[in-house]
Design an enzyme around this catalytic site. Structure first.
Site, PDB file in Angstrom:
ATOM      1  CG  ASP A  45      -1.826   1.187   1.275  1.00 24.65           C
ATOM      2  OD1 ASP A  45      -2.144   1.726   0.191  1.00 24.65           O
ATOM      3  OD2 ASP A  45      -2.226   1.597   2.376  1.00 24.65           O
TER       4      ASP A  45
ATOM      5  CD  GLU B  16      -5.513   0.302  -1.802  1.00 29.30           C
ATOM      6  OE1 GLU B  16      -6.029  -0.768  -1.445  1.00 29.30           O
ATOM      7  OE2 GLU B  16      -5.534   1.328  -1.109  1.00 29.30           O
TER       8      GLU B  16
ATOM      9  CG  ASP C 241      -0.284   3.314   5.967  1.00 27.48           C
ATOM     10  OD1 ASP C 241      -0.845   3.922   5.058  1.00 27.48           O
ATOM     11  OD2 ASP C 241      -0.069   3.801   7.087  1.00 27.48           O
TER      12      ASP C 241
END
Lengths: 179, 179
Positions: free
Chosen positions: A8, A68, A140
């Site tokens: 991420d 992501e 995260d």
């Protein structure tokens, strides 16, 4: 057995999470956060993300990667910052020869919580069920684990679809089977 | 003697240009373009930019780097793409321990053509005068050379300013001297 690293990306904090999947069960390997110093030069911060992710790959030797897809918003300066960090997140596994899948935030939420609007608390709750040993150190790294899980499900779905095709069955049945 | 690599990042084409400056005169070393295949995966394209710029650094051994500040526009998807490529352009020299300066497109145009709105043709014309041996293979490598020139001027200006300060003179005079 496949070992997946989920990432991420963010300029300030890049979350990562490594899981294993044997095609049926998932297991937690490790997770963490690469934080950069906002007082440093941009190029130095990007190098910190690079070194951090490189060290994760060296240590945990994942065989596949998933990142992501950045949420593109109206704040162009923020989008640019995120884009720069995301470039590094895509680069590092590619340099190690790993395939890098990309998933939109909605797809990740839908896979992990069952709908595209699941909030952070729901993701955490599902992580506790899917990966009980996981102790993500930040939102995260929790997101990064959710991305890795999404990839494990998507690749299993793709394999099932392929098998069904080989057996002369359409993909339509599968959609029901994995939803 | 300082050897500067200028980089104009882009996902499709990243221009680069290497020049030398002895503090008074500039000389051309090399320039080129790293092109990526738009049919490839994003992560693979970013790896191509990384490898291409890495090869430039290995071959020409610059001691300083300068990267164009991305023009942030309203098209968020385009900004994100550019941001990802720009992340790699900032990363590669940082990993080699080079300082990476950033200049806004306006600053580059102003340095090279005398005003902030100089067009591509004006930049080319000034390149022919400042670096007569340069034969940039694309608009992107021409821009990269213009960025390297901008950095050479800026660092010289900063040094002059420092000298003037040491001699008890203000920076105000300098602004006139280098404009």
């Amino acid at each position: 057995m496949v070992r997946i690293v989920g990432i991420d990306p963010g300029l300030r904090r890049t979350g990562w999470g490594v899981i294993e999947s044997d095609g049926v069960r998932l297991s937690y390997v490790a997770s963490g956060t690469v934080a950069t110093d906002s007082g440093s030069q941009l190029s130095v911060r990007l190098a910190e993300i690079y070194e951090g992710l490189n060290s994760v790959l060296r240590t945990y030797q994942p065989t596949e990667a998933a990142v992501e897809q950045t949420f593109v918003n109206r704040d162009a300066a923020a989008t640019l910052k995120l884009g720069q960090a995301r470039g590094i997140a895509l680069l590092v596994p590619a340099l190690s020869g790993l395939g890098v899948a990309e998933y939109a935030p909605n797809a990740v939420k839908k896979t992990v919580t069952g709908n595209g609007h699941g909030d952070k608390a729901q993701i955490r709750a599902m992580l506790r069920i899917l990966l009980p040993r996981a102790e993500p150190d930040s939102a995260d790294s929790a997101d990064a684990l959710a991305i890795a899980i999404t990839h494990a499900h998507m690749r299993r779905a793709a394999r099932l679809q392929q098998k069904l095709k080989q057996n002369g069955l359409g993909g339509g049945r599968l959609a029901g089977a994995i939803s």
